[in-house]
Scaffold this motif. Structure first.
Motif, PDB file in Angstrom:
ATOM      1  N   ALA A 122      97.490  58.427  64.251  1.00 57.65           N
ATOM      2  CA  ALA A 122      98.288  57.513  65.068  1.00 57.65           C
ATOM      3  C   ALA A 122      97.898  56.064  64.787  1.00 57.65           C
ATOM      4  CB  ALA A 122      98.105  57.837  66.547  1.00 57.65           C
ATOM      5  N   HIS A 123      96.606  55.808  64.648  1.00 57.29           N
ATOM      6  CA  HIS A 123      96.132  54.451  64.355  1.00 57.29           C
ATOM      7  C   HIS A 123      96.628  53.981  62.986  1.00 57.29           C
ATOM      8  CE1 HIS A 123      93.059  51.648  62.648  1.00 57.29           C
ATOM      9  NE2 HIS A 123      93.220  51.070  63.830  1.00 57.29           N
ATOM     10  N   ALA A 124      96.557  54.858  61.973  1.00 55.12           N
ATOM     11  CA  ALA A 124      97.013  54.488  60.627  1.00 55.12           C
ATOM     12  C   ALA A 124      98.515  54.200  60.610  1.00 55.12           C
ATOM     13  CB  ALA A 124      96.668  55.608  59.645  1.00 55.12           C
TER      14      ALA A 124
ATOM     15  N   GLY B 193     101.242  61.878  73.584  1.00 50.97           N
ATOM     16  CA  GLY B 193      99.960  62.448  73.970  1.00 50.97           C
ATOM     17  C   GLY B 193      99.778  62.326  75.470  1.00 50.97           C
ATOM     18  N   GLY B 194      98.710  62.885  75.983  1.00 46.79           N
ATOM     19  CA  GLY B 194      98.449  62.878  77.414  1.00 46.79           C
ATOM     20  C   GLY B 194      98.089  61.496  77.939  1.00 46.79           C
TER      21      GLY B 194
ATOM     22  N   GLY C  40      95.621  56.357  74.569  1.00 45.45           N
ATOM     23  CA  GLY C  40      95.744  55.174  73.711  1.00 45.45           C
ATOM     24  C   GLY C  40      97.130  54.835  73.226  1.00 45.45           C
ATOM     25  N   LYS C  41      98.180  55.476  73.754  1.00 45.09           N
ATOM     26  CA  LYS C  41      99.544  55.185  73.286  1.00 45.09           C
ATOM     27  C   LYS C  41      99.929  53.733  73.577  1.00 45.09           C
ATOM     28  CE  LYS C  41     101.511  58.245  75.898  1.00 45.09           C
ATOM     29  NZ  LYS C  41     100.297  58.670  76.650  1.00 45.09           N
ATOM     30  N   THR C  42      99.735  53.316  74.822  1.00 45.96           N
ATOM     31  CA  THR C  42     100.104  51.950  75.209  1.00 45.96           C
ATOM     32  C   THR C  42      99.238  50.928  74.474  1.00 45.96           C
ATOM     33  OG1 THR C  42     100.859  52.683  77.389  1.00 45.96           O
ATOM     34  CG2 THR C  42     100.293  50.358  77.161  1.00 45.96           C
TER      35      THR C  42
ATOM     36  N   ILE D 265     108.406  54.233  69.717  1.00 49.53           N
ATOM     37  CA  ILE D 265     108.611  54.924  70.999  1.00 49.53           C
ATOM     38  C   ILE D 265     107.330  55.663  71.365  1.00 49.53           C
ATOM     39  CG2 ILE D 265     110.013  56.629  72.234  1.00 49.53           C
ATOM     40  CD1 ILE D 265     111.705  54.352  71.325  1.00 49.53           C
ATOM     41  N   SER D 266     107.046  55.753  72.674  1.00 52.71           N
ATOM     42  CA  SER D 266     105.934  56.598  73.106  1.00 52.71           C
ATOM     43  C   SER D 266     106.392  57.493  74.252  1.00 52.71           C
ATOM     44  CB  SER D 266     104.737  55.750  73.557  1.00 52.71           C
ATOM     45  OG  SER D 266     104.906  55.308  74.897  1.00 52.71           O
TER      46      SER D 266
END
Length: 446
Positions: free
Chosen positions: A124-126, A146-147, A151-153, A240-241
């Protein structure tokens, strides 16, 4: 051609395009001239003119020719109050594009520099880094899921910060799905829907957080769908998350699920011990400059990383409380102090998962009855979910195999062993089963 004839053509367009499309796109147009094979229309904005030109030119030409007009093409000019105001007003000093957009404020703490990377979130970071570099769109949309507290936001804010730092001229719009819905409803109420459409379709990068909240909101989904398509057609980046994968969001329209799945879908997995420890060490370094002279005993961070496994927000909140408490009482942060100060968080983290909870969640996920889960039926659509529940009970609880067997209708422990081994074999080759297990683990441990 008279205005009466154009009025009749408009009535025909209502029938062929539908009332909604007609009201949104054709009604605002005014026929200004017709000659030399060209039909000239006045549009209230360049956005409307461009949209009609791309999507409805053929229908308009067909109706004009049917009425006897010798016309081969359609042209649009922008007129109206807004255009006159633009001409009269002096050009402002170029503000940052984000200032003119109805987005949410960005948190200055959420940057790539403060994001701790570990195995559960490295992909996700890459992917977020690649989007933040700008340049040609390589995957669209980028869908992060993810839950809670994984770290999505943080990544979405980091992308927005990086893009605006690299290219200040970019129009980057970040907002939550709830804010998107609020802006849309407000535009409907104030009859400014065309302004809404123009703003959201003119951005270079659109970022929508927690998109699961528009599920079941039909009008908002409709507008989101059209916005999404318009931006993709223009090769604009979308990020999008959500808290789950597109296909798992209940009450989300199938066409939206399909669009969301056409890009790169990345799962942020639950944190492991190493990642939690890394996050705590990074946060502790920051707090040491804030609470000068405050000492933290060896082993405290390791203890917290081992005991608090719910999500990163709870973990960070626990460390914040610990440093603040130690500062107020003027004591070193020891293991004993951490246990006393964080007793409620530690108790909540110690909640024991039961076999019955696992059975209920698995039965719900696979849409079977709980009675079938513990009953004697051996049909494949029941036996496989039962084995999944056995596998999860073995790995997520401290129950012995005979105890698990008793909770599965009095089955022998060898039956449980067989079910667990079967799932362990299948997850090596069955990606769908592996995804199901990851989702169920998040739901049960979250």
């Amino acid at each position: 051609m008279t205005q009466e004839t154009w009025g009749q053509i408009r009535e025909n367009l209502v029938a062929s395009l539908g009332r909604h499309n007609y009201t949104s796109w054709i009604e605002p147009l005014k026929l200004s001239a017709l000659g030399a094979g060209v039909a000239q229309f006045e549009a209230p904005s360049s956005f409307i003119g461009n949209w009609v030109s791309r999507n409805y030119t053929d229908q308009i030409l067909s109706e004009l020719r049917a009425s006897g007009a010798d016309v081969s093409r359609v042209e649009f000019t922008v007129v109206g109050l807004s255009a006159e105001l633009k001409k009269a007003a002096p050009k402002p000093a170029a503000p940052k594009p984000a200032e003119a957009l109805p987005g949410a404020p960005l948190d200055s703490r959420f940057t790539f520099d403060t994001f701790v990377v570990g195995k559960p979130n490295e992909l996700a970071h890459a992917a977020a880094r690649r989007v933040a570099e700008g340049g040609p769109v390589t995957f669209n949309p980028l869908f992060l899921y993810g839950g809670v507290g994984l770290g999505k936001t943080h990544l979405m804010h980091a992308i927005a910060h990086e893009l605006t730092a690299r290219s200040p001229e970019l129009r980057v719009l970040y907002l939550s799905a709830e804010q998107f819905m609020y802006r849309f409803v407000q535009a409907l109420r104030e009859r400014q829907i065309m302004d809404f459409k123009e703003i959201f379709r003119s951005v270079d990068v659109l970022m929508v957080d927690d998109v699961q909240f528009i599920a079941g909101k039909d009008s908002t989904q409709e507008e989101f769908f059209h916005t999404f398509n318009a931006l993709v057609d223009q090769n604009k980046q979308i990020v999008i998350s959500a808290d789950r994968a597109p296909g798992e969001i209940k009450d989300l329209e199938e066409r939206i699920k399909s669009r969301l799945q056409c890009g790169l879908v990345v799962d942020l997995h639950p944190t492991d011990y190493e990642l939690r420890l890394g996050i705590l060490q990074t946060k502790a370094e920051g707090y040491r400059s804030q609470y000068r002279g405050l000492q933290i005993a060896p082993g405290v961070l390791e203890f917290l990383a081992h005991r608090i496994t719910t999500n990163v927000r709870v973990l960070e909140g626990a460390l914040t409380r610990l440093f603040a408490f130690a500062s107020l009482v003027g004591r070193e942060i020891t293991l004993e102090l951490a246990q006393d100060c964080l007793a409620d968080i530690l108790r909540a983290s110690d909640r024991k998962l039961t076999v019955e909870e696992i059975q209920r969640k698995v039965a719900e996920h696979y849409n079977i009855r709980l009675s079938d889960m513990i009953g004697p039926k051996r049909l494949r659509n029941i036996a496989r979910p039962r084995q999944v529940a056995m596998y999860l009970a073995k790995h997520l609880t401290s129950r012995s195999l005979p105890e698990i067997g008793r909770r599965f209708g009095g089955r022998d422990h060898t039956t449980i062993m067989h079910g667990v081994r079967k799932i362990e074999e299948l997850i090596m080759t069955d990606s769908q089963l592996n995804d199901d297990l990851q989702l169920l683990k998040r739901l049960l441990q979250g």
